[in-house]
Design a protein around this motif. Structure first.
Motif, PDB file in Angstrom:
ATOM      1  N   THR A 313       0.850  -0.822  -0.072  1.00 58.39           N
ATOM      2  CA  THR A 313       0.066  -0.072   0.158  1.00 58.39           C
ATOM      3  C   THR A 313       0.903   1.307   0.030  1.00 58.39           C
ATOM      4  OG1 THR A 313      -0.300  -0.274   2.781  1.00 58.39           O
ATOM      5  CG2 THR A 313      -1.836  -1.381   1.504  1.00 58.39           C
ATOM      6  N   GLY A 314       2.516   1.047   1.207  1.00 55.68           N
ATOM      7  CA  GLY A 314       3.093   2.147   0.502  1.00 55.68           C
ATOM      8  C   GLY A 314       4.190   1.711  -0.392  1.00 55.68           C
ATOM      9  N   VAL A 315       5.702   2.368   0.448  1.00 54.72           N
ATOM     10  CA  VAL A 315       6.533   1.837  -0.488  1.00 54.72           C
ATOM     11  C   VAL A 315       6.999   0.852  -0.615  1.00 54.72           C
ATOM     12  CG1 VAL A 315       9.013   1.662  -0.178  1.00 54.72           C
ATOM     13  CG2 VAL A 315       7.436   4.054   0.902  1.00 54.72           C
ATOM     14  N   VAL A 316       7.070   0.253  -1.396  1.00 58.67           N
ATOM     15  CA  VAL A 316       7.225  -1.191  -2.408  1.00 58.67           C
ATOM     16  C   VAL A 316       8.772  -1.110  -2.057  1.00 58.67           C
ATOM     17  CG1 VAL A 316       7.752  -2.763  -4.317  1.00 58.67           C
ATOM     18  CG2 VAL A 316       6.201  -0.645  -4.682  1.00 58.67           C
ATOM     19  N   THR A 317       9.524  -2.572  -0.520  1.00 60.51           N
ATOM     20  CA  THR A 317      10.222  -2.821  -0.012  1.00 60.51           C
ATOM     21  C   THR A 317      10.710  -4.289  -0.540  1.00 60.51           C
ATOM     22  OG1 THR A 317       9.479  -4.005   1.231  1.00 60.51           O
ATOM     23  CG2 THR A 317       9.919  -1.853   2.112  1.00 60.51           C
ATOM     24  N   ASP A 318      10.046  -5.044  -1.738  1.00 61.05           N
ATOM     25  CA  ASP A 318      10.680  -6.334  -1.912  1.00 61.05           C
ATOM     26  C   ASP A 318      11.648  -6.177  -2.640  1.00 61.05           C
ATOM     27  OD1 ASP A 318      10.707  -8.590  -3.938  1.00 61.05           O
ATOM     28  OD2 ASP A 318       8.322  -8.618  -2.986  1.00 61.05           O
ATOM     29  N   PRO A 319      12.647  -7.108  -1.998  1.00 63.67           N
ATOM     30  CA  PRO A 319      13.869  -7.384  -3.126  1.00 63.67           C
ATOM     31  C   PRO A 319      14.099  -7.260  -4.143  1.00 63.67           C
ATOM     32  CG  PRO A 319      14.083  -8.928  -1.428  1.00 63.67           C
ATOM     33  CD  PRO A 319      12.766  -7.706  -0.917  1.00 63.67           C
ATOM     34  N   ASN A 320      13.148  -8.146  -4.750  1.00 62.77           N
ATOM     35  CA  ASN A 320      12.620  -8.922  -6.340  1.00 62.77           C
ATOM     36  C   ASN A 320      12.173  -7.713  -7.036  1.00 62.77           C
ATOM     37  OD1 ASN A 320      13.968 -11.336  -6.048  1.00 62.77           O
ATOM     38  ND2 ASN A 320      11.725 -11.404  -4.442  1.00 62.77           N
ATOM     39  N   LYS A 321      11.645  -6.403  -6.438  1.00 60.30           N
ATOM     40  CA  LYS A 321      11.062  -5.114  -6.978  1.00 60.30           C
ATOM     41  C   LYS A 321      11.625  -5.179  -8.848  1.00 60.30           C
ATOM     42  CE  LYS A 321      12.472  -1.678  -4.385  1.00 60.30           C
ATOM     43  NZ  LYS A 321      12.311  -0.223  -3.701  1.00 60.30           N
ATOM     44  N   ARG A 322      11.268  -4.662  -9.241  1.00 63.53           N
ATOM     45  CA  ARG A 322      11.438  -4.118 -10.990  1.00 63.53           C
ATOM     46  C   ARG A 322      10.185  -3.386 -11.457  1.00 63.53           C
ATOM     47  NH1 ARG A 322      10.802  -8.551 -11.629  1.00 63.53           N
ATOM     48  NH2 ARG A 322       9.689  -9.365 -14.044  1.00 63.53           N
ATOM     49  N   ARG A 323      10.307  -2.693 -12.634  1.00 64.52           N
ATOM     50  CA  ARG A 323       9.191  -1.727 -13.195  1.00 64.52           C
ATOM     51  C   ARG A 323       9.121  -2.753 -14.732  1.00 64.52           C
ATOM     52  NH1 ARG A 323      10.753   4.324 -11.333  1.00 64.52           N
ATOM     53  NH2 ARG A 323      12.631   3.170 -11.661  1.00 64.52           N
ATOM     54  N   VAL A 324       7.557  -2.773 -15.130  1.00 62.33           N
ATOM     55  CA  VAL A 324       7.843  -3.254 -16.285  1.00 62.33           C
ATOM     56  C   VAL A 324       6.566  -2.151 -17.030  1.00 62.33           C
ATOM     57  CG1 VAL A 324       8.480  -5.730 -15.846  1.00 62.33           C
ATOM     58  CG2 VAL A 324       5.424  -4.416 -15.470  1.00 62.33           C
ATOM     59  N   VAL A 325       6.768  -1.680 -19.061  1.00 64.87           N
ATOM     60  CA  VAL A 325       5.637  -1.275 -19.145  1.00 64.87           C
ATOM     61  C   VAL A 325       4.768  -1.827 -19.761  1.00 64.87           C
ATOM     62  CG1 VAL A 325       5.493  -0.421 -21.696  1.00 64.87           C
ATOM     63  CG2 VAL A 325       7.740   0.283 -19.950  1.00 64.87           C
ATOM     64  N   TYR A 326       2.857  -0.846 -19.498  1.00 70.36           N
ATOM     65  CA  TYR A 326       1.448  -1.852 -20.185  1.00 70.36           C
ATOM     66  C   TYR A 326       1.746  -1.306 -20.769  1.00 70.36           C
ATOM     67  CZ  TYR A 326       2.534  -3.986 -15.860  1.00 70.36           C
ATOM     68  OH  TYR A 326       2.182  -4.809 -14.054  1.00 70.36           O
ATOM     69  N   ALA A 327       0.567  -1.169 -22.152  1.00 72.46           N
ATOM     70  CA  ALA A 327      -0.086  -0.341 -22.821  1.00 72.46           C
ATOM     71  C   ALA A 327      -1.372  -0.542 -23.202  1.00 72.46           C
ATOM     72  CB  ALA A 327       0.791  -0.660 -24.510  1.00 72.46           C
ATOM     73  N   ALA A 328      -2.214   0.680 -22.580  1.00 71.24           N
ATOM     74  CA  ALA A 328      -3.104   0.978 -22.996  1.00 71.24           C
ATOM     75  C   ALA A 328      -3.971   1.576 -24.495  1.00 71.24           C
ATOM     76  CB  ALA A 328      -3.545   1.369 -21.435  1.00 71.24           C
ATOM     77  N   VAL A 329      -5.563   0.756 -23.916  1.00 72.75           N
ATOM     78  CA  VAL A 329      -6.122   2.672 -25.021  1.00 72.75           C
ATOM     79  C   VAL A 329      -6.353   3.684 -24.290  1.00 72.75           C
ATOM     80  CG1 VAL A 329      -8.316   2.481 -25.753  1.00 72.75           C
ATOM     81  CG2 VAL A 329      -7.413   0.313 -26.019  1.00 72.75           C
ATOM     82  N   LEU A 330      -6.264   4.773 -24.698  1.00 74.12           N
ATOM     83  CA  LEU A 330      -6.692   5.991 -24.487  1.00 74.12           C
ATOM     84  C   LEU A 330      -8.295   6.524 -25.189  1.00 74.12           C
ATOM     85  CD1 LEU A 330      -6.171   8.347 -22.826  1.00 74.12           C
ATOM     86  CD2 LEU A 330      -4.508   9.275 -23.931  1.00 74.12           C
ATOM     87  N   SER A 331      -8.825   6.553 -24.122  1.00 70.74           N
ATOM     88  CA  SER A 331      -9.886   7.021 -25.331  1.00 70.74           C
ATOM     89  C   SER A 331     -10.526   8.758 -24.597  1.00 70.74           C
ATOM     90  CB  SER A 331     -11.604   6.327 -25.275  1.00 70.74           C
ATOM     91  OG  SER A 331     -11.977   6.250 -24.183  1.00 70.74           O
TER      92      SER A 331
END
Length: 348
Positions: A313-331
């Motif tokens: 719910t707050g700071v991400v503390t998991d040592p395996n965390k990483r960011r990935v890219v999502y794509a979505a429709v913008l209407s």
């Protein structure tokens, strides 16, 4: 007594019903799975964050935080995305060479392809400035300018002199071209409070045009990754609110008929954890025009090998965390001026 033929018909119909029910259930499960946001790109090593996405013909290029500006390309927003060599050929002479490039973005001008990037500046206590680099092709390699474009020190053309904290640097460059062809660069000032500023650019996008930047929005917590879109006589300012390392990081927007007036406009949430199930859906960029539907690209935190969103719910503390890219429709809603994300795109 039933005939053998009647028994066979009954058995056949029973099997047929089971197959139909199974097929419908499978289709429903597949549709439900496609409604769950899944990343279209996860970097082979490290992470993929702060995507600045451009389209050149049928090809897409995503510039991301890391190294000397990470790049991936695809022929569709869904991918498959293919990583390429870093965009910058080397550091600009003004940069310290420490850390990595943050939140790069590119645009095509009369000078060629122009890359804007944030890097640690020499003699600035780890704070960042924004530089430019030029290439013949969208993926680079880009040759950097010797001096920064936006920098409170080192003779930056825009010193952002009236930023709230005079010790802060500048990050998250984002180019915008108005309908009359005039160019601007949006960016964020570091530290708290966070602000979004805009700097008028020359027609080739490489220099200022004799005016200083002005503040558009201020946030008591943090606001960053600005993106400006023009539609139906209105300007739409998209940004990421709150801190990037938390699941409450979200994508917000404001609408204004005046290019320079956003501070007094209502802020609306476009994407957050509650509405998407993603952890920290932010760092977004918007791709419009070109005869195709509008798309929005963003990153989120995942904490597992199969790219499941982190559950914090707050700071991400998991040592395996990483960011990935999502794509979505913008209407744009039934009124044509209310940004909405009705669906995420499944990966190819």
């Amino acid at each position: 007594m039933r005939s053998q033929r009647s028994f066979r018909v009954t058995a056949y119909l029973s099997v047929l019903v089971v197959l139909v029910v199974s097929a419908v259930a499978g289709q429903s499960a597949a549709q439900a799975s496609e409604r769950e946001p899944r990343p279209v790109y996860a970097a082979p090593t490290g992470e993929a964050a702060d995507p600045g996405v451009v389209r050149d013909g049928r090809d897409y290029y995503a510039f991301m935080t890391g190294g000397l500006a990470r790049v991936a390309t695809a022929s569709s927003p869904r991918g498959p995305w293919r990583p390429m060599p870093d965009a910058l050929s080397r550091w600009g002479e003004w940069a310290s060479g420490k850390g990595a490039v943050w939140a790069p973005d590119a645009v095509r001008t009369s000078a060629g392809w122009v890359l804007y990037y944030a890097a640690q500046a020499k003699g600035f206590a780890g704070q960042r400035c924004i530089g430019t680099a030029v290439a013949d092709r969208p993926a680079g390699p880009y040759e950097p300018a010797a001096t920064p474009l936006v920098c409170p020190i080192l003779n930056g053309e825009d010193p952002a002199a009236d930023r709230p904290d005079q010790t802060s640097g500048v990050i998250d460059p984002s180019p915008f071209q108005d309908e009359d062809g005039t160019r601007y660069l949006l960016y964020k000032t570091q530290k708290t409070p966070g602000t979004i500023r805009m700097f008028p650019l020359s027609s080739d996008g490489l220099h200022g045009r004799g005016e200083l930047s002005h503040e558009l929005v201020r946030h008591s917590d943090s606001i960053e990754n600005p993106v400006l879109v023009k539609r139906d006589g209105y300007y739409f300012l998209f940004a990421a609110a709150n801190w990037y390392d938390q699941c409450r990081y979200s994508t917000v927007w404001r609408r204004s008929a005046d290019l320079w007036s956003f501070a007094d406009k209502d802020e609306h949430v476009l994407l957050d954890q509650a509405g998407t199930g993603l952890c920290g859906p932010g760092g977004a960029d918007v791709v419009t025009g070109g005869g195709g539907p509008d798309r929005i690209f963003l990153h989120g935190w995942v904490c597992s090998a199969d790219n499941q969103p982190c559950e914090f719910t707050g700071v991400v503390t998991d040592p395996n965390k990483r960011r990935v890219v999502y794509a979505a429709v913008l209407s744009w809603g039934t009124d044509g001026i209310t940004p909405q994300v009705p669906a995420f795109l499944p990966p190819a």
